[in-house]
Design an enzyme around this catalytic site. Structure first.
Site, PDB file in Angstrom:
ATOM      1  CB  SER A 113      -0.878   0.010   1.261  1.00  0.00           C
ATOM      2  OG  SER A 113      -1.692  -1.116   1.296  1.00  0.00           O
ATOM      3  CG  HIS A 164     -10.043   4.214  -4.670  1.00  0.00           C
ATOM      4  ND1 HIS A 164      -9.900   3.880  -5.996  1.00  0.00           N
ATOM      5  CD2 HIS A 164     -10.947   3.334  -4.173  1.00  0.00           C
ATOM      6  CE1 HIS A 164     -10.675   2.845  -6.276  1.00  0.00           C
ATOM      7  NE2 HIS A 164     -11.317   2.497  -5.195  1.00  0.00           N
TER       8      HIS A 164
END
Lengths: 476, 145
Positions: free
Chosen positions: A380, A399
Site C-alpha cells: 500500500s 484510491h
C-alpha cells in the site's frame, strides 16, 4: 483503451474533447500503459458524466479508473447548484464513504514478528469480518439515529475511540448535514447489528510495515519512519450505506426524466441539487458518511484493544482517516471565483494540498495524507496532497490498485489455501473465514498499485511519501 | 460462464470488472427471474448446499422489466443482509410489472456455507430482461460486491 482516441496534454494527462451532449471535457490522469489497460467503458462513462447538468470544469478519471455504475470508479466531478447541478447516487456508489484509516504504532517490526501469529489470531477474533458477521454492538432505533448524526464523534462519546482521533478524520469525524430522518426503516434494520464490522470483498484490516520512504520531510511530519508498523483499515458504511444507495438509485432513475435530466445511461441516475429528492439523498448520504466514520472509529478501537492485550505498552495514534466514495460541499476556485461546489469522488480520495484550512495544524505543512490500498500481497502507499492537486482535479487523487481480473477468472486461477500458503512463505499471515473469498482477492487479480501511484505523482495529483507491505491481513 | 442446472432452473455468472454478472434462463420471464436469483445466491455460496427450511414473502414492483428484476434481486439482498438468510429456491409470479412470490432458505451458517462475499446491491448495469427466442427468456444484471 486506445490512447489514439484521446488528446495527450502531458505525460500523465489525456483529454476527451467535448462532443455531442458533453458540457465539459473529460480529463484522464494516467500514463500510457495504464490508459492502454483501461476499459473502454471508462472513456464512455467519463464522457457521460461530462453531459450532466451543472458540471464544472471537467469530468475527471484517476489513474486507477475502471468501469463503474454510471460514474467510472476513479471518477471525480464537481457540480454547481446555482447552474442547475445534480447529485448522483452512482457518483457516490453503494458503499457510501468507504475509506481507509491508518494508525501509527510504537511497536517495532521485530516485536510484531515475534508475536505475529498471536496478534493475527487476536485481531481475527476481535474484529468481525466476512459475510454474516455481527459485532457485540447492537443499536436501538434511537441509538442508530444518534450514530447517524454524530459519526466518529458519537463513537468516541460511546467509549469506542479517543477524542484526539477526531482531528485526524475528514470533517473532524462528523459530517454536518447528515439527516437520519431521510433513512428508511429497512436501512436501519440492515445496520442494527453491523457496527464495528469489516464487511467482505476487498475490505481488510492490515498490520503493515513501512518499507520505503519517498519524501523524508513529509514522512517525518506524518510520524512515519523506515520499519515503522502501521495498522490500516479499509471498510465503509456497511449494510446501511448499501441500502441507502439501492433505494435512492431506484428513485433517481425513475424521477430524473421528470426533473428534465436527459440521462445518457440509467445508472447515471441523479437529481437536481435543489430538488426535494436531491436534498433527501444528500441528507441520507451524509448520515451514511457518519455511519462509515463511526464504523472505522470502532474498528480502530478494537485494534487498540488487541494491541494492548498482546503488547501492554502499545500506543496507536491515528494518522488519518479518508473516505473515497462521497459527495461533499467544498469551497473551490473556478476561473478566479471561489464558490461552494458539490464534489463527487467515486473511488477517489480527497487530496488537499499543504496549508489547506481543513487540515489539522500538525499536517498543514505537508498536505493531507492520501491512503492508497493495494492488494494483500503487494503493498500500500501513503501519499500527500500537493499544491497542484486543486487545479488538477479539485484536490483529488487515486484510491487503490483496481482489479485487473474478474472474480470469476481469479477463482479459475487460484485456490484460497494456495494463496494463503504463498503469502505465509513471504512472511504475510492472512486470516479469513472464506478460502473462496481469498482466491477472489488474490494479489495477482489486482493491477500494479506502484504504477497507479507513480502516475498520480507524475500527474501532480499527490506525491509519494511511503510504501508499506502487510505482515498481517484480516480479510473481510 | 458454464451454465449450471438446478432442477429446472439454469443460471450462470458472467465477468464484470470488480463485480459479478448474474444471469438466469427460463421458459418464462418468471422462471428466468427465479434462475437469476439463484445466480445471485451463488455469489455467496453454491445453492445446492442450502436447505429450504423456511420462506420469506417477496412483493415488488418496477417501472419496467429491468427495474423489476433489479428491485426483486435487491429485495433478496435485503433479506440476506437483514435476516441473515441464504436461499435455495425461489417461486415467483409476475403480473405486469408486479412480482410476488417466496424465497425459501435458511439462516446463514458461516462454517457450512462459507459465504465468499456479500452483495451490496443489484444494479442496472448490463440489466436485460428479454425473450430471446420463443420460450427462451433471459434475465440478467451486474451485482456490486
Amino acid at each position: 483503451m486506445d490512447p489514439g482516441r484521446l488528446t495527450q496534454a502531458g505525460a500523465c494527462e489525456w483529454h476527451i474533447e467535448p462532443t455531442g451532449k458533453m458540457n465539459v471535457p473529460a480529463v484522464l490522469y494516467a500514463d500510457e500503459e495504464l490508459i492502454r489497460g483501461m476499459d473502454d467503458k471508462v472513456f464512455e462513462q467519463a464522457s457521460n458524466v461530462a453531459m450532466l447538468p451543472g458540471i464544472v470544469r471537467a469530468s475527471y478519471a484517476m489513474p486507477d479508473a475502471h468501469w463503474g455504475y454510471g460514474f467510472p470508479i476513479g471518477g471525480v466531478a464537481a457540480f454547481d447548484a446555482a447552474a442547475g447541478g445534480v447529485v448522483s447516487g452512482g457518483g457516490v456508489g453503494f458503499d457510501i464513504s468507504c475509506g481507509v484509516r491508518s494508525m501509527l504504532t510504537n511497536i517495532d517490526a521485530d516485536r510484531i514478528r515475534a508475536h505475529q501469529r498471536e496478534l493475527a489470531d487476536a485481531l481475527f477474533e476481535k474484529v468481525p469480518a466476512g459475510v454474516g458477521s455481527t459485532s457485540a454492538i447492537h443499536l436501538t432505533d434511537e441509538g442508530l439515529d444518534e450514530m447517524l448524526a454524530g459519526g466518529a464523534e458519537w463513537a468516541v462519546r460511546s467509549g469506542w475511540g479517543e477524542m484526539r482521533d477526531l482531528d485526524r478524520i475528514e470533517e473532524r469525524g462528523r459530517m454536518r448535514g447528515g439527516n437520519p430522518g431521510y433513512i428508511s426503516p429497512r436501512a436501519h434494520k440492515r445496520q442494527r447489528h453491523e457496527m464495528g464490522t469489516l464487511g467482505s470483498g476487498n475490505h481488510y484490516l492490515e498490520v503493515q510495515q513501512v518499507t520505503e520512504i519517498h519524501d523524508a520531510e513529509a514522512a517525518r511530519g506524518f510520524g512515519l519512519s523506515p520499519e515503522h508498523i502501521v495498522v490500516t483499515i479499509h471498510c465503509g458504511s456497511r449494510g446501511l450505506g448499501h441500502q441507502i444507495g439501492t433505494e435512492f438509485l431506484a428513485e433517481m432513475a425513475a424521477e430524473a426524466p421528470k426533473q428534465g435530466i436527459d440521462l445518457p445511461e440509467r445508472e447515471l441516475a441523479c437529481a437536481r441539487l435543489d430538488s426535494d429528492l436531491g436534498k433527501r439523498y444528500l441528507g441520507a448520504m451524509w448520515a451514511g458518511i457518519n455511519c462509515a466514520l463511526a464504523n472505522r472509529e470502532i474498528i480502530g478501537h478494537f485494534a487498540r484493544e488487541v494491541f494492548a492485550q498482546v503488547f501492554p505498552d502499545a500506543e496507536l495514534d491515528l494518522l488519518y482517516d479518508v473516505s473515497h466514495n462521497t459527495c461533499k460541499i467544498e469551497w473551490h476556485a473556478v476561473d478566479g471565483v471561489e464558490k461552494d461546489l458539490f464534489i463527487h469522488r467515486k473511488g477517489a480520495t480527497r487530496a488537499f494540498g499543504p496549508g489547506h484550512d481543513d487540515l489539522p495544524a500538525a499536517l498543514k505543512p505537508f498536505g493531507q495524507p492520501v491512503l492508497i490500498g493495494g492488494s494483500m500481497g503487494t503493498g500500500s502507499h501513503i501519499l500527500a496532497g500537493t499544491a497542484t492537486s486543486e487545479a488538477k482535479a479539485f484536490s483529488s487523487a487515486c484510491h487503490g490498485a483496481g482489479r485487473r481480473m474478474s472474480r470469476h477468472q481469479a477463482l479459475k486461477n487460484w485456490k484460497g489455501r494456495q494463496v494463503v500458503d504463498d503469502l505465509a512463505e513471504r512472511g504475510i499471515i492472512v486470516r479469513s473465514h472464506t478460502s473462496r473469498g481469498i482466491a477472489e482477492e488474490a494479489p495477482g487479480a489486482y493491477k500494479d498499485v506502484d504504477a497507479v501511484v507513480d502516475a498520480a505523482e507524475k500527474a501532480g495529483l499527490a506525491r509519494k511519501v511511503a510504501r508499506l507491505v502487510p505482515l498481517i491481513c484480516i480479510k473481510g | 460462464m458454464a451454465k449450471t442446472s438446478l432442477a429446472e432452473a439454469c443460471w450462470e455468472h458472467f465477468p464484470h470488472g470488480a463485480d459479478i454478472g448474474v444471469r438466469g434462463h427460463g421458459a418464462t420471464m418468471a422462471e428466468a427471474f427465479e434462475a437469476a436469483a439463484l445466480a445471485a445466491t451463488a455469489v455467496l455460496t453454491p445453492p445446492e448446499g442450502v436447505r429450504a427450511e423456511r420462506s420469506v414473502a417477496i412483493d415488488v414492483t418496477g417501472a419496467d422489466p429491468e427495474l423489476l428484476l433489479v428491485n426483486f434481486l435487491n429485495a433478496i439482498v435485503y433479506e440476506m443482509a437483514a435476516e441473515r438468510m441464504i436461499f435455495a429456491r425461489f417461486h415467483v409470479r409476475i403480473d405486469g410489472l408486479r412480482l410476488t412470490g417466496e424465497a425459501r432458505g435458511e439462516t446463514i451458517d458461516r462454517m457450512r456455507h462459507e459465504p465468499a462475499v456479500e452483495i451490496k446491491g443489484a444494479t442496472l448495469t448490463m440489466a436485460k430482461v428479454a425473450e430471446e427466442r420463443p420460450g427462451e427468456w433471459i434475465a440478467q444484471c451486474v451485482v456490486d460486491v
